[in-house]
Design a protein around this motif. Structure first.
Motif, PDB file in Angstrom:
ATOM      1  N   GLY A 182       0.793  -1.239  -0.003  1.00 54.06           N
ATOM      2  CA  GLY A 182       0.078   0.095  -0.032  1.00 54.06           C
ATOM      3  C   GLY A 182       0.776   1.042   0.050  1.00 54.06           C
ATOM      4  O   GLY A 182       0.017   2.232  -0.244  1.00 54.06           O
ATOM      5  N   GLY A 183       2.071   1.223  -0.026  1.00 57.69           N
ATOM      6  CA  GLY A 183       2.831   2.487   0.203  1.00 57.69           C
ATOM      7  C   GLY A 183       3.486   2.886  -1.202  1.00 57.69           C
ATOM      8  O   GLY A 183       3.055   2.203  -2.384  1.00 57.69           O
ATOM      9  N   LEU A 225       1.649  -0.114  -3.747  1.00 59.81           N
ATOM     10  CA  LEU A 225       2.606  -1.094  -4.088  1.00 59.81           C
ATOM     11  C   LEU A 225       2.029  -2.372  -3.403  1.00 59.81           C
ATOM     12  O   LEU A 225       1.333  -2.466  -2.372  1.00 59.81           O
ATOM     13  CB  LEU A 225       3.841  -0.811  -3.525  1.00 59.81           C
ATOM     14  CG  LEU A 225       4.679   0.046  -4.227  1.00 59.81           C
ATOM     15  CD1 LEU A 225       5.822   0.906  -3.585  1.00 59.81           C
ATOM     16  CD2 LEU A 225       5.236  -0.490  -5.633  1.00 59.81           C
ATOM     17  N   LYS A 226       2.347  -3.501  -4.163  1.00 61.83           N
ATOM     18  CA  LYS A 226       1.973  -4.937  -3.825  1.00 61.83           C
ATOM     19  C   LYS A 226       3.145  -5.693  -3.414  1.00 61.83           C
ATOM     20  O   LYS A 226       4.114  -5.358  -4.158  1.00 61.83           O
ATOM     21  CB  LYS A 226       0.958  -5.383  -4.721  1.00 61.83           C
ATOM     22  CG  LYS A 226      -0.352  -4.745  -5.106  1.00 61.83           C
ATOM     23  CD  LYS A 226      -0.862  -5.352  -6.094  1.00 61.83           C
ATOM     24  CE  LYS A 226      -2.372  -4.561  -6.478  1.00 61.83           C
ATOM     25  NZ  LYS A 226      -3.109  -5.117  -7.673  1.00 61.83           N
ATOM     26  N   PRO A 227       3.048  -6.867  -2.751  1.00 67.61           N
ATOM     27  CA  PRO A 227       4.296  -7.726  -2.656  1.00 67.61           C
ATOM     28  C   PRO A 227       4.674  -8.074  -4.069  1.00 67.61           C
ATOM     29  O   PRO A 227       5.911  -8.348  -4.205  1.00 67.61           O
ATOM     30  CB  PRO A 227       3.826  -8.861  -1.775  1.00 67.61           C
ATOM     31  CG  PRO A 227       2.848  -8.136  -1.145  1.00 67.61           C
ATOM     32  CD  PRO A 227       1.997  -7.186  -1.749  1.00 67.61           C
ATOM     33  N   GLU A 228       3.817  -8.384  -4.984  1.00 67.94           N
ATOM     34  CA  GLU A 228       4.233  -8.955  -6.341  1.00 67.94           C
ATOM     35  C   GLU A 228       4.920  -7.691  -7.159  1.00 67.94           C
ATOM     36  O   GLU A 228       5.444  -7.991  -8.165  1.00 67.94           O
ATOM     37  CB  GLU A 228       3.010  -9.447  -6.897  1.00 67.94           C
ATOM     38  CG  GLU A 228       1.787  -8.444  -7.261  1.00 67.94           C
ATOM     39  CD  GLU A 228       0.868  -8.958  -6.119  1.00 67.94           C
ATOM     40  OE1 GLU A 228       1.006  -8.943  -5.023  1.00 67.94           O
ATOM     41  OE2 GLU A 228      -0.369  -8.645  -6.446  1.00 67.94           O
ATOM     42  N   THR A 279      17.735  -1.160  -9.680  1.00 68.38           N
ATOM     43  CA  THR A 279      17.480  -0.570  -8.350  1.00 68.38           C
ATOM     44  C   THR A 279      16.483  -1.454  -7.798  1.00 68.38           C
ATOM     45  O   THR A 279      15.309  -1.941  -8.375  1.00 68.38           O
ATOM     46  CB  THR A 279      17.099   0.822  -8.198  1.00 68.38           C
ATOM     47  OG1 THR A 279      17.257   1.057  -6.776  1.00 68.38           O
ATOM     48  CG2 THR A 279      15.694   1.106  -8.872  1.00 68.38           C
ATOM     49  N   GLN A 280      16.896  -2.029  -6.518  1.00 60.34           N
ATOM     50  CA  GLN A 280      15.990  -3.082  -6.118  1.00 60.34           C
ATOM     51  C   GLN A 280      14.841  -2.390  -5.237  1.00 60.34           C
ATOM     52  O   GLN A 280      14.943  -1.445  -4.457  1.00 60.34           O
ATOM     53  CB  GLN A 280      16.835  -3.685  -4.873  1.00 60.34           C
ATOM     54  CG  GLN A 280      15.920  -4.876  -4.030  1.00 60.34           C
ATOM     55  CD  GLN A 280      15.581  -6.166  -5.220  1.00 60.34           C
ATOM     56  OE1 GLN A 280      16.332  -6.411  -5.916  1.00 60.34           O
ATOM     57  NE2 GLN A 280      14.321  -6.653  -5.009  1.00 60.34           N
ATOM     58  N   VAL A 281      13.514  -3.217  -5.638  1.00 65.41           N
ATOM     59  CA  VAL A 281      12.375  -2.765  -4.795  1.00 65.41           C
ATOM     60  C   VAL A 281      11.502  -4.112  -3.917  1.00 65.41           C
ATOM     61  O   VAL A 281      11.729  -4.898  -4.618  1.00 65.41           O
ATOM     62  CB  VAL A 281      11.309  -2.457  -5.836  1.00 65.41           C
ATOM     63  CG1 VAL A 281       9.985  -1.872  -5.108  1.00 65.41           C
ATOM     64  CG2 VAL A 281      11.720  -0.852  -6.370  1.00 65.41           C
ATOM     65  N   THR A 282      11.681  -3.833  -2.634  1.00 66.34           N
ATOM     66  CA  THR A 282      11.059  -4.707  -1.982  1.00 66.34           C
ATOM     67  C   THR A 282       9.812  -4.297  -1.230  1.00 66.34           C
ATOM     68  O   THR A 282      10.072  -3.449  -0.467  1.00 66.34           O
ATOM     69  CB  THR A 282      12.160  -5.299  -1.091  1.00 66.34           C
ATOM     70  OG1 THR A 282      13.287  -5.967  -1.603  1.00 66.34           O
ATOM     71  CG2 THR A 282      11.439  -6.430  -0.154  1.00 66.34           C
ATOM     72  N   VAL A 283       8.713  -4.956  -1.551  1.00 66.65           N
ATOM     73  CA  VAL A 283       7.417  -4.745  -0.748  1.00 66.65           C
ATOM     74  C   VAL A 283       6.899  -5.606   0.028  1.00 66.65           C
ATOM     75  O   VAL A 283       6.807  -6.874  -0.470  1.00 66.65           O
ATOM     76  CB  VAL A 283       6.406  -4.540  -1.812  1.00 66.65           C
ATOM     77  CG1 VAL A 283       5.010  -4.010  -1.425  1.00 66.65           C
ATOM     78  CG2 VAL A 283       6.666  -3.238  -3.055  1.00 66.65           C
ATOM     79  N   SER A 284       6.941  -5.385   1.439  1.00 64.37           N
ATOM     80  CA  SER A 284       6.948  -6.488   2.356  1.00 64.37           C
ATOM     81  C   SER A 284       6.420  -5.656   3.759  1.00 64.37           C
ATOM     82  O   SER A 284       7.040  -4.646   4.205  1.00 64.37           O
ATOM     83  CB  SER A 284       8.077  -7.314   2.395  1.00 64.37           C
ATOM     84  OG  SER A 284       7.906  -8.108   3.640  1.00 64.37           O
ATOM     85  N   SER A 285       5.536  -6.363   4.478  1.00 60.96           N
ATOM     86  CA  SER A 285       5.238  -5.829   5.796  1.00 60.96           C
ATOM     87  C   SER A 285       6.299  -6.547   6.643  1.00 60.96           C
ATOM     88  O   SER A 285       6.189  -6.225   8.162  1.00 60.96           O
ATOM     89  CB  SER A 285       3.838  -6.191   6.091  1.00 60.96           C
ATOM     90  OG  SER A 285       3.578  -7.692   5.908  1.00 60.96           O
TER      91      SER A 285
END
Length: 121
Positions: A14-15, A85-88, A115-121
């Motif tokens: 969601g960010g 944003l979603k984890p996928e 550039t690395q993007v990580t979406v995680s809680s």
């Protein structure tokens, strides 16, 4: 001459994150620019593109309505604003330049390092 991406990092679901693609040694507004991503074990996929004539944009279906691509020609920069944003969405994101704006990686001939993007809680 080089392309340099920045702005990746860790975001919560969601960010938002904003990626930047800066060109050094050449004018970015002379080229179509694409954003691509590649997750481990998956093929590189086109995310968004912007052309060099009318700033026409395109998005892959999975990000349309959440991501926005834009240019700042004075800064030789193309941005990818990523919202909801979603984890996928987690992947290494690359920008690339070419002569024709589209979402096919093979159409682009000059790439940044990613550039690395990580979406995680």
């Amino acid at each position: 001459v080089q392309l340099v991406e920045s702005g990746g990092g860790l975001a919560q679901p969601g960010g938002s994150l904003t990626l930047s693609c800066v060109s050094y040694g050449f004018r970015l507004d002379n080229y179509a620019v694409g954003w691509f991503r590649q997750a481990p074990g998956k093929k590189r996929e086109g995310v968004s593109s912007i052309d060099q004539y009318h700033d026409s944009t395109d998005y892959t279906d999975s990000v349309r309505g959440r991501f926005t691509i834009s240019r700042d020609n004075a800064k030789n920069t193309v941005y990818l604003q990523m919202n909801s944003l979603k984890p996928e969405d987690s992947a290494t994101y690359y920008c690339a330049t070419g002569n024709w704006a589209n979402l096919t990686p093979g159409s682009y001939n000059f790439w940044g390092q990613g550039t690395q993007v990580t979406v995680s809680s």
